[in-house]
Each structure stands twice: as structure tokens, then as C-alpha cells.
Design an enzyme around this catalytic site. Structure first.
Site, PDB file in Angstrom:
ATOM      1  CD  GLU A 158      -1.699  -2.228   1.058  1.00  0.00           C
ATOM      2  OE1 GLU A 158      -2.796  -3.482   0.264  1.00  0.00           O
ATOM      3  OE2 GLU A 158      -0.268  -2.302   1.382  1.00  0.00           O
TER       4      GLU A 158
ATOM      5  CG  HIS B  93     -10.845  -7.619   5.493  1.00  0.00           C
ATOM      6  ND1 HIS B  93     -10.079  -8.787   6.738  1.00  0.00           N
ATOM      7  CD2 HIS B  93     -10.175  -8.073   4.167  1.00  0.00           C
ATOM      8  CE1 HIS B  93      -9.273  -9.355   5.821  1.00  0.00           C
ATOM      9  NE2 HIS B  93      -8.905  -8.798   4.484  1.00  0.00           N
TER      10      HIS B  93
END
Length: 338
Positions: A60, A129
Site C-alpha cells: 500500500e 476488513h
């Protein structure tokens, strides 16, 4: 106008912008050939080629860093961080580079980058998540932070974000991606999303960044919320019969404080509702600003209804975030408070 889910509206926004502007590129983990874990980019690589829609490594910080470099160079990257929970390794790039480049360069450079990411719970994704980290980005000068609640808003705001010359964090509530959502399979159906599909123009249009929407007019209390909680608020109002006005922020930063304050001054009571944790959540900032502007109009203290101050609980996620029953109880107490 055509009927679209939020996923389809987001995909349509990227499609429209890629067709209009050769400088728009889309990349991230699995967004190319596979079309993204939620299918938001499905078909875009086939249409525009692998040089404009492509997969990245699982990194990321690298995804965002590369996107910032492309943006400063003159492109308009629209990148995907697969889940908002994964954005933390890129936080330094976003804060120290993207948000500051205009100021640091004395306006010689900008970073027109849009960072899309699914946010929130409700899909049994567990604590890695399901997080709602939006407050971390509203604290950063130089960023804009958006969270739409309808397909129409999602497309119009995403196009505006891609066209914006500064960095935009674009959070997408996962529970609103695919339309109707009736709650946990072993619980009675809840009206979580009364507007599962939206009438969305197929072509180009924009919505202003920094303008809230009045989803429901009312006189008894103001509910200030955003994302999935807009529909939880609607369900609670329907179940209680309380004449609440529901304000959908749409954009958290810049904040449309004028629309919110006007409503609170009218009703005299305010609930701030969001899925993220209570302490230092965005509701704290909302409460502070509204207290400063509306103190002499308030008939009761502003209340916050939020997620728990705990790590995201996988097994108890439907108790973690506010539902219509909990919001309804709080609404009744607020309207009865002296």
C-alpha cells in the site's frame, strides 16, 4: 438515467473519466484483469488497456507513493486500496507527501490523486476488513475526505474527486455496494437500505465536494450522519415515528457546517451517528463545532451514537455498530430530554 448499484456507479465514474481524460489511470491490488475484489473496476482494463488499468504489488505504501509521483508529474491516478484497514502503511505517504505538496512547493506542484477504499463492516470480514478510519484523515490539512451513501452521489462525487487538483480520500461503505441488505441471516429482516438502487445518469456529471444533503426533513431532532448509517437512521425514524431531520454529510472534509447548524438551530436537538468508535471519532468534531455554533438553540445535550471503543469484534459485529433499535432508543431519550 439508469438503475445502478453503488459498485456500478463507481465503475461508471471511472469509465467516464478515463474516456474524457487520457491522464486518468487506475491501479491497485487485483483491479486489472480480475476487476477488483468487489468488482468495481471490472471491464476497465479490457476497454482501456493494461497501461491505464493495472495490478500493483501488495504494497500500500508503494501504491500510494507511486500514485503521488504520477499525480505530481501530471497524471490523475484513481487508485484502490483494497480495504480501508490496509491503508495504514500508506498513511505517511498520504500525510507527509500528498497532503503537503502544494504548500511545500509554494503552489508549484499539486497532487491530483484519488484514493478509493471500501470501508466499514457488515460482511463478516473481521477486524482486518471492517474498520472505519475516516477520522484519521479529517485531521489532516490538505486532504478532502468523502463518503457517499447512494449510487447517484457516489458517481457524481467520484468524478469531482478525480477532477480535483488536490488529494481526495474516497471511502465506499461496503454494506451499500450491492443493494438490499437485510441484516444478519439469523435475525429479522431490517430495512438497512431503503434505496438499494439509484437512478444514475450514464454520462458525465459532478456533485460539489463539501455540500451535505438533507435526506429527510423534520422538526423534532436532527440526525447528522453519513455512509451506511444514513439508512440505519431512516429505519429508526420509521420504527419510532419520530419526526427527525436526517443530514447526510457526504463530504466529511470540507465540512458543510452551515447546513448542519441550520437544521440543529431549527430542531433544537441533535444526534451524531456513525459506525466508527466513539472516542476521537469524527462525531467528536461534529459535536464540538455544533456546540460552538448552536449552544443557545439547544434544548438538550448533543449525543453521539457510535461503534464500541474496542477492536472490531468479528463474532459480535452486528452488536458493534448501531442498528435501528439502538438508534431508536437513543432518539426517544433525546426527544424526551429536558
Amino acid at each position: 438515467m439508469v438503475q445502478m448499484t453503488m459498485i456500478e456507479a463507481i465503475r461508471s465514474a471511472m469509465d467516464v473519466m478515463m474516456e474524457r481524460d487520457d491522464g486518468v489511470v487506475v491501479f491497485g491490488e487485483d483491479v486489472g484483469y480480475f476487476g477488483g475484489v468487489f468488482r468495481c473496476t471490472a471491464g476497465l482494463q479490457k476497454k482501456y488497456g493494461a497501461s491505464r488499468v493495472f495490478d500493483s504489488p501488495i504494497n500500500e505504501s508503494g501504491i500510494v507513493g507511486a500514485g503521488i509521483g504520477m499525480a505530481v508529474y501530471g497524471l490523475r491516478p484513481c487508485i484502490e486500496v483494497q480495504f480501508a484497514d490496509y491503508i495504514y502503511p500508506a498513511y505517511d505517504q498520504i500525510v507527509s507527501e500528498a497532503a503537503r505538496i502544494r504548500y511545500r512547493s509554494a503552489n508549484d506542484f499539486t497532487a491530483p490523486i484519488t484514493i478509493r477504499s471500501p470501508v466499514g463492516g457488515g460482511i463478516f470480514g473481521g477486524q482486518t476488513h471492517s474498520q472505519s478510519p475516516e477520522a484519521l484523515f479529517t485531521h489532516v490539512s490538505g486532504l478532502k475526505t468523502i463518503m457517499p451513501s447512494t449510487p447517484y452521489d457516489a458517481k457524481g462525487l467520484l468524478i469531482s474527486a478525480i477532477e480535483d487538483d488536490d488529494p481526495v480520500i474516497f471511502f465506499e461503505p461496503k454494506r451499500l455496494y450491492n443493494g438490499p441488505f437485510d441484516g444478519h441471516h439469523d435475525r429479522p429482516a431490517q430495512n438497512w437500505n431503503s434505496h438499494p438502487l439509484g437512478n444514475v445518469p450514464e454520462d458525465y456529471y459532478t456533485l460539489p465536494i463539501g455540500k451535505a444533503a438533507v435526506r429527510r426533513e423534520g422538526s423534532a431532532v436532527t440526525i447528522v450522519t453519513y455512509g451506511t448509517m444514513c439508512f440505519v437512521a431512516e429505519a429508526a425514524v420509521q420504527e419510532t415515528g419520530i419526526d427527525a431531520e436526517i443530514i447526510d454529510l457526504r463530504t466529511l472534509l470540507p465540512l458543510d457546517i452551515d447546513t448542519i447548524a441550520q437544521s440543529v438551530k431549527k430542531t433544537g436537538r441533535c444526534m451524531v451517528l456513525h459506525e466508527a468508535t466513539l472516542t476521537s471519532g469524527f462525531g467528536a468534531e461534529l459535536s464540538a463545532q455544533l456546540q460552538e455554533q448552536c449552544f443557545y438553540h439547544l434544548e438538550a445535550p448533543i449525543i453521539r451514537v457510535t461503534g464500541w471503543d474496542t477492536p472490531y469484534p468479528h463474532a459480535q459485529e452486528w452488536d458493534y455498530f448501531p442498528g435501528p433499535a439502538r438508534v431508536g432508543r437513543e432518539l426517544k431519550e433525546l426527544t424526551e430530554a429536558a
